[in-house]
Design a protein around this motif. Structure first.
Motif, PDB file in Angstrom:
ATOM      1  N   UNK A   1       0.830  -1.207   0.000  1.00 50.44           N
ATOM      2  CA  UNK A   1       0.000   0.000   0.000  1.00 50.44           C
ATOM      3  C   UNK A   1       0.864   1.257   0.000  1.00 50.44           C
ATOM      4  N   UNK A   2       1.938   1.210   0.764  1.00 48.21           N
ATOM      5  CA  UNK A   2       2.839   2.365   0.829  1.00 48.21           C
ATOM      6  C   UNK A   2       3.537   2.582  -0.511  1.00 48.21           C
ATOM      7  N   UNK A   3       4.023   1.489  -1.122  1.00 47.51           N
ATOM      8  CA  UNK A   3       4.678   1.601  -2.424  1.00 47.51           C
ATOM      9  C   UNK A   3       3.688   2.085  -3.481  1.00 47.51           C
TER      10      UNK A   3
ATOM     11  N   UNK B   1       3.379   5.794  -3.247  1.00 43.98           N
ATOM     12  CA  UNK B   1       4.551   6.472  -3.812  1.00 43.98           C
ATOM     13  C   UNK B   1       4.461   6.522  -5.333  1.00 43.98           C
ATOM     14  N   UNK B   2       4.041   5.416  -5.938  1.00 44.77           N
ATOM     15  CA  UNK B   2       3.929   5.356  -7.399  1.00 44.77           C
ATOM     16  C   UNK B   2       2.838   6.287  -7.901  1.00 44.77           C
ATOM     17  N   UNK B   3       1.672   6.248  -7.270  1.00 43.36           N
ATOM     18  CA  UNK B   3       0.561   7.102  -7.707  1.00 43.36           C
ATOM     19  C   UNK B   3       0.871   8.576  -7.516  1.00 43.36           C
TER      20      UNK B   3
ATOM     21  N   UNK C   1      12.675   2.564  -1.396  1.00 40.42           N
ATOM     22  CA  UNK C   1      11.845   1.698  -0.565  1.00 40.42           C
ATOM     23  C   UNK C   1      12.141   0.221  -0.834  1.00 40.42           C
ATOM     24  N   UNK C   2      12.542  -0.097  -2.056  1.00 41.84           N
ATOM     25  CA  UNK C   2      12.771  -1.482  -2.443  1.00 41.84           C
ATOM     26  C   UNK C   2      14.198  -1.961  -2.158  1.00 41.84           C
TER      27      UNK C   2
ATOM     28  N   UNK D   1       3.039  -7.801  -9.791  1.00 42.96           N
ATOM     29  CA  UNK D   1       3.408  -9.225  -9.837  1.00 42.96           C
ATOM     30  C   UNK D   1       4.825  -9.508  -9.338  1.00 42.96           C
ATOM     31  N   UNK D   2       5.734  -8.535  -9.493  1.00 38.09           N
ATOM     32  CA  UNK D   2       7.120  -8.739  -9.078  1.00 38.09           C
ATOM     33  C   UNK D   2       7.292  -8.647  -7.557  1.00 38.09           C
ATOM     34  N   UNK D   3       6.442  -7.876  -6.893  1.00 32.16           N
ATOM     35  CA  UNK D   3       6.625  -7.673  -5.454  1.00 32.16           C
ATOM     36  C   UNK D   3       5.703  -8.539  -4.604  1.00 32.16           C
ATOM     37  N   UNK D   4       4.714  -9.187  -5.241  1.00 29.00           N
ATOM     38  CA  UNK D   4       3.791 -10.028  -4.476  1.00 29.00           C
ATOM     39  C   UNK D   4       4.501 -11.186  -3.798  1.00 29.00           C
TER      40      UNK D   4
END
Length: 251
Positions: free
Chosen positions: A40-42, A45-47, A57-58, A149-152
């Motif tokens: 949710x936090x990421x 940041x993207x939006x 963050x990553x 899909x990459x962070x799930x």
């Protein structure tokens, strides 16, 4: 009230009004989807277009992401690049592409890279057939969908629908894509597309039906009836002539 907001959100998303959708989510603290605290936090940041913060963050999960991190970084940089083109900041866009050209290699396909180079030749980004309906807010929403899909695998997939209507780290309450059997609420995923328009049409038809049922006039409804969502339907001169019913046209 939450379901009304979500129905409106669905309409905004399907019509491509992503800026309005984001504003409604921020103000109402309601979301159509649920993610864990980190995702949710990421997403926020993207939006919000905070690309440097999103990359930082990553960093702590660099090892877990492995080669996927480079792909995610490309998606961030591509979005930032496209926004520069969209704003017609061509000088900055060229510098961005030149500075990142070596970093892009290996993170994207040859077609993707050529696509970005071609964008530099356009006066308007929307002239590109792949970006005809593109806007910064639409692009950011797509960017998050591409990153998800990459962070799930690191942060986990969507969270279950809480019985008490939980909130994420931003205090955003969510109506999730599906609801478990122990929850009485209908999942968002079960909602038909453009539910808002369907409800409006049903309401208009109901008004017409009730008007004729309560009227002392005899006969069938008029062949054509002009309806508007701006006011209630009433039987009066100009609404149509009585005759064989052929249905009611709605806006």
């Amino acid at each position: 009230d939450e379901e009304v907001v979500v129905v409106i959100m669905d309409f905004l998303k399907r019509k491509g009004y992503f800026k309005a959708l984001t504003a409604l989510e921020n103000e109402s603290k309601i979301s159509m989807n649920s993610y864990g605290k980190e995702v949710s936090y990421l997403r926020r940041l993207i939006l919000d277009g905070q690309w440097e913060d999103a990359e930082n963050f990553l960093v702590p999960v660099k090892a877990e992401l492995g080669g996927d991190l480079e792909r995610i970084q490309f998606l961030f940089h591509r979005q930032r690049f496209l926004e520069l083109i969209y704003k017609q900041s061509l000088g900055n866009a060229v510098m961005e592409l030149v500075d990142e050209v070596k970093k892009f290699e290996g993170k994207c396909s040859e077609r993707e890279f050529q696509q970005l180079c071609y964008c530099l030749t356009l006066k308007n980004l929307n002239d590109h057939p792949d970006f005809r309906t593109w806007t910064p807010h639409r692009g950011r929403a797509i960017c998050f969908d591409d990153v998800l899909p990459y962070i799930e695998s690191v942060y986990g997939a969507n969270q279950p629908f809480p019985n008490n209507g939980g909130a994420d780290s931003d205090g955003v309450h969510s109506l999730y894509p599906s609801a478990p059997a122990n929850n009485s609420k209908v999942g968002v995923g079960e909602m038909e597309p453009m539910r808002l328009l369907a409800l409006i049409k049903q309401a208009l038809l109901y008004q017409v039906d009730m008007a004729y049922r309560s009227s002392s006039k005899s006969g069938s409804p008029p062949e054509k009836v002009k309806l508007s969502i701006f006011k209630d339907f009433k039987l009066e001169a100009g609404n149509g002539t009585y005759g064989r019913s052929r249905g009611v046209s709605t806006p």
